[in-house]
Design a protein around this motif. Structure first.
Motif, short mmCIF file in Angstrom:
data_model
loop_
_atom_site.label_atom_id
_atom_site.label_comp_id
_atom_site.label_asym_id
_atom_site.label_seq_id
_atom_site.Cartn_x
_atom_site.Cartn_y
_atom_site.Cartn_z
N SER A 119 -11.55 -24.53 -15.39
CA SER A 119 -11.87 -23.13 -14.77
C SER A 119 -13.05 -22.49 -15.75
O SER A 119 -12.87 -22.93 -16.82
CB SER A 119 -10.71 -22.13 -14.97
OG SER A 119 -10.36 -21.82 -16.09
N LEU A 124 -11.38 -20.82 -18.89
CA LEU A 124 -10.83 -21.60 -19.88
C LEU A 124 -12.23 -22.59 -20.74
O LEU A 124 -12.13 -22.57 -21.70
CB LEU A 124 -10.15 -22.87 -19.35
CG LEU A 124 -9.51 -23.96 -20.23
CD1 LEU A 124 -8.69 -23.27 -21.52
CD2 LEU A 124 -8.55 -24.82 -19.45
N ASP A 139 -5.87 -28.20 -19.58
CA ASP A 139 -6.20 -27.26 -18.57
C ASP A 139 -5.27 -27.57 -17.43
O ASP A 139 -4.27 -28.26 -17.32
CB ASP A 139 -7.62 -27.58 -18.03
CG ASP A 139 -7.87 -28.89 -17.15
OD1 ASP A 139 -7.21 -29.48 -16.99
OD2 ASP A 139 -8.93 -28.66 -16.64
N GLN A 179 -0.06 -21.50 -16.49
CA GLN A 179 -0.36 -21.00 -15.27
C GLN A 179 -0.72 -19.25 -15.39
O GLN A 179 -1.62 -18.81 -14.89
CB GLN A 179 0.71 -21.01 -14.24
CG GLN A 179 0.25 -20.68 -12.67
CD GLN A 179 1.34 -20.90 -11.83
OE1 GLN A 179 2.63 -20.59 -12.12
NE2 GLN A 179 0.99 -21.70 -10.76
N GLU A 192 -1.65 -17.87 -18.35
CA GLU A 192 -2.63 -17.75 -18.99
C GLU A 192 -4.11 -17.75 -18.10
O GLU A 192 -4.83 -17.09 -18.21
CB GLU A 192 -3.06 -18.63 -20.09
CG GLU A 192 -2.11 -18.41 -21.55
CD GLU A 192 -2.58 -17.38 -22.32
OE1 GLU A 192 -3.70 -17.46 -22.65
OE2 GLU A 192 -1.75 -16.22 -22.26
N ASP A 193 -4.09 -18.72 -17.15
CA ASP A 193 -5.09 -18.85 -16.27
C ASP A 193 -5.24 -17.70 -15.27
O ASP A 193 -6.44 -17.05 -15.04
CB ASP A 193 -4.97 -20.31 -15.64
CG ASP A 193 -5.98 -20.75 -14.56
OD1 ASP A 193 -7.15 -20.78 -15.39
OD2 ASP A 193 -5.94 -20.81 -13.36
N TYR A 246 -7.09 -16.34 -19.71
CA TYR A 246 -6.80 -16.65 -20.90
C TYR A 246 -6.98 -15.55 -22.20
O TYR A 246 -7.70 -15.42 -23.01
CB TYR A 246 -7.81 -17.96 -21.24
CG TYR A 246 -7.48 -19.13 -20.49
CD1 TYR A 246 -6.46 -19.95 -20.88
CD2 TYR A 246 -8.22 -19.14 -19.08
CE1 TYR A 246 -6.35 -20.98 -19.82
CE2 TYR A 246 -7.68 -20.15 -18.44
CZ TYR A 246 -7.11 -21.29 -18.57
OH TYR A 246 -6.72 -21.96 -17.75
N THR A 287 -3.76 -21.71 -26.06
CA THR A 287 -3.74 -23.00 -25.20
C THR A 287 -3.71 -24.18 -26.03
O THR A 287 -3.31 -25.29 -25.64
CB THR A 287 -5.04 -22.79 -24.34
OG1 THR A 287 -6.12 -22.77 -25.15
CG2 THR A 287 -4.92 -21.72 -23.41
#
Length: 290
Positions: free
Chosen positions: A12, A15, A28, A141, A143-144, A148, A155
């Motif tokens: 993403s 990220l 990721d 998930q 965090e995404d 983040y 991460t």
């Protein structure tokens, strides 16, 4: 047959931004729908873990020349090693959480754990259930979903934890990444702490701090934890909270300025961390002077 290209895009934008220019993320995550029907999982240069989300779904699959059947249950995962593929027949639409791990980190972790090169090669596995892997998946998930807020340091920590857990599961015994009682030498620890304090407003990474300490990433993590009694990301978070508390008590700066100087993504991120660690929000701390 569907090759599901939309299920396997690159990392993403959030990220990639957190990873920094020219640096691929160690881990990721993607949460994508899986259509019903027959398909081969696309080849990937990374190790791919597929965690099932939602209701049970009957499936058939072919791996290493063997046809099998089973039911995908929420939280179970399969492992597709880098450069390999699994053929699936999914009876109805489903949803998977895909975790993609850089093979070089697995090799480095295997070396730190005293394993051979053979152990660093993941074996294909189907329908495994492990609480630790699940927690890592759901944390990635989250965090995404939040773009983040924990930055690269968090991460990277999850990536290292996932690599170590997969190796431990594969070896069928509990392994440690460092000998008991071994810790980061005092002068190296002091160097790392001074570096953290000087760069607290930046998005620090595990690799960066490991380089400052003069150790590989996988060796640095357990040595630091043994020395200070907590993981690196927790130590950095506590230092950021303490700096934010100090700046709030000093006054004269906006919440946005304080958040940035303490290394938080934004004021609301700072507020969440203050409440979690101190039990009070920034306004309460600032108002305690009056």
């Amino acid at each position: 047959m569907s090759d599901r290209p939309s299920c396997y895009p690159g990392p993403s934008a959030a990220l990639l931004a957190s990873a920094g220019p020219g640096r691929a993320p160690l881990l990721d995550v993607l949460s994508k729908p899986v259509p019903s029907g027959l398909f081969d999982s696309p080849l990937d240069t990374r190790h791919v873990l597929c965690l099932h989300e939602g209701h049970p779904v009957p499936v058939s699959y072919r791996v290493q020349g063997h046809e099998r059947q089973g039911v995908r249950i929420h939280g179970q995962f399969c492992v597709v090693p880098a450069g390999s593929s699994t053929r699936w027949i999914v009876s109805k639409p489903a949803r998977s959480l895909l975790l993609r791990l850089t093979p070089s980190l697995l090799r480095e972790s295997a070396d730190a754990m005293g394993l051979g090169a053979y152990d660093a090669d993941l074996a294909p596995s189907i329908h495994i259930r492990d609480p630790q892997v699940e927690r890592i998946g759901w944390m990635m998930q989250a965090e995404d979903n939040d773009a983040y807020p924990g930055g690269r340091l968090f991460t990277d920590s999850l990536a290292s934890a996932l690599a170590a857990r997969l190796l431990a599961l594969q070896s069928r015994k509990t392994l440690t990444a460092a000998k008991p009682g071994r810790a980061l030498p005092a002068w190296r620890l002091r160097h790392v702490v001074e570096y953290i304090e000087a760069h607290l407003d930046e998005d620090l990474t595990l690799a960066e701090l490991a380089s400052v300490a003069g150790f590989s990433l996988s060796h640095f993590k357990p040595l630091f934890k043994q020395a200070v009694g907590m993981p690196v990301h927790r130590f950095v978070l506590e230092r950021r909270v303490e700096r934010a508390r100090t700046l709030l008590l000093q006054g004269g700066k906006s919440m946005s300025e304080i958040a940035l100087e303490a290394g938080f993504a934004h004021p609301s991120h700072m507020a969440r961390c203050l409440r979690r660690l101190l039990g009070v929000g920034p306004r309460q701390i600032a108002d305690s002077l009056h």
